[in-house]
Design an enzyme around this catalytic site. Structure first.
Site, PDB file in Angstrom:
ATOM      1  CB  THR A  95      -0.929   0.016   1.221  1.00 18.83           C
ATOM      2  OG1 THR A  95      -1.741  -1.167   1.186  1.00 18.83           O
ATOM      3  CG2 THR A  95      -1.840   1.240   1.193  1.00 18.83           C
ATOM      4  CE  LYS A 170      -5.041  -2.030   0.829  1.00 15.90           C
ATOM      5  NZ  LYS A 170      -5.953  -3.079   1.339  1.00 15.90           N
ATOM      6  CE  LYS A 239       2.016   2.119   5.222  1.00 12.18           C
ATOM      7  NZ  LYS A 239       1.649   1.441   3.937  1.00 12.18           N
TER       8      LYS A 239
END
Length: 296
Positions: A95, A170, A239
């Site tokens: 990701t 995503k 994150k």
């Protein structure tokens, strides 16, 4: 299978993907900077090499923590831009920052290699069973070339656009998942305070328009069971939320709800800690349902 595959990054996701692909009949080699990770997969029958010993492969499948790690592997050490054979394909299942992905994709393609960003969902269990969800960013020809590998890894695949697009979607997905954990926990806490059992509340939500993957999967699987072993950490979700916020800022689009979710997840760095399962974000919210009236 005709494709030869090197999996770089042998954590819970990358290691399970490598074993799944090997079981499907592909020639797979695994690599990781940590000798312990290599040894763990070697004991499970996966051929492994140190990063400086990467073999020539048709596909280099990356499963790494951040965009910085992806950049390092591609541009510096081991340096796939110069190491990978011409026409091989780099598939980034991490990701990552979409802007960095687009930049890397441009350099990769200029070097005569193929690029596909393919972030995944489904956790370690999905990686081990070959039932991941994948969001694909790249061109149709590259996807077609590696489709046998993608089919062995995933139950669902969506081509959402060119390079970087997979990572954009995503981040959007993880933003919604993070928000749903907060809102579902608040809804369940409210119902519990009113005397409705959490399981009964969820059954009601899941029969109506308020349902989500969080209410249907996360809550029964990891929250109400108190197992909290999904394989995805709070630190990784934090994150991803920062990446989503930064992407929105780069695009010049104000998203106040996204910022509120980012703030909520970063409100207390210790509860939950970055190392805790990400579903633990619900714990302090659900605890409000059992607080004494005088403490409210």
């Amino acid at each position: 299978m005709s494709l030869t595959i090197t999996v770089i990054g042998l954590g819970q996701m990358g290691g399970n993907m490598a074993l799944t692909l090997k079981a499907a009949g592909f020639a797979v080699t695994g690599s990781d900077v940590f000798e312990q990770a290599r040894s763990r997969l070697a004991t499970q029958g996966l051929p492994v090499v140190a990063p400086e010993e990467l073999p020539a492969s048709d596909v280099y499948l990356l499963s790494l923590p951040t965009s910085a790690h992806v950049r390092e592997v591609i541009e510096q050490s081991p340096g796939l831009l110069t190491l990978a054979p011409k026409d091989s394909v780099i598939v980034d299942t991490s990701t990552s920052d979409p802007q960095v992905s687009r930049e890397l994709a441009e350099n990769v393609i200029a070097a005569g290699l193929g690029w596909l960003d393919a972030p995944v969902s489904g956790g370690p269990k999905g990686a081990a069973s070959g039932k991941l969800g994948m969001l694909l960013g790249g061109d149709e020809a590259t996807i077609k070339r590696v489709m046998p590998m993608l089919e062995a890894m995933s139950a669902k695949r969506n081509h959402v656009g060119g390079p970087g697009s997979g990572h954009v979607v995503k981040l959007a997905n993880n933003y919604l998942c993070a928000a749903h954990l907060l809102t579902t926990a608040e809804a369940v806490a409210m119902a519990a305070k009113a005397g409705v059992e959490p399981a009964a509340c969820l059954a009601g939500l899941n029969s109506g328009s308020g349902r989500s993957a969080v209410s249907e999967v996360n809550f029964p699987e990891w929250v109400l069971s108190e197992r909290f072993d999904s394989g995805f950490t709070t630190g990784l979700m934090r994150k991803d939320l920062r990446l989503a916020r930064d992407a929105a800022e780069q695009l010049g689009i104000p998203l106040p709800l996204l910022q509120a979710v980012v703030d909520a997840w970063h409100g207390n760095a210790d509860h939950p800690a970055d190392s805790d399962d990400f579903n633990h974000i619900t714990t302090p919210i659900l605890a409000r349902a059992t607080q004494a009236e005088g403490n409210q």
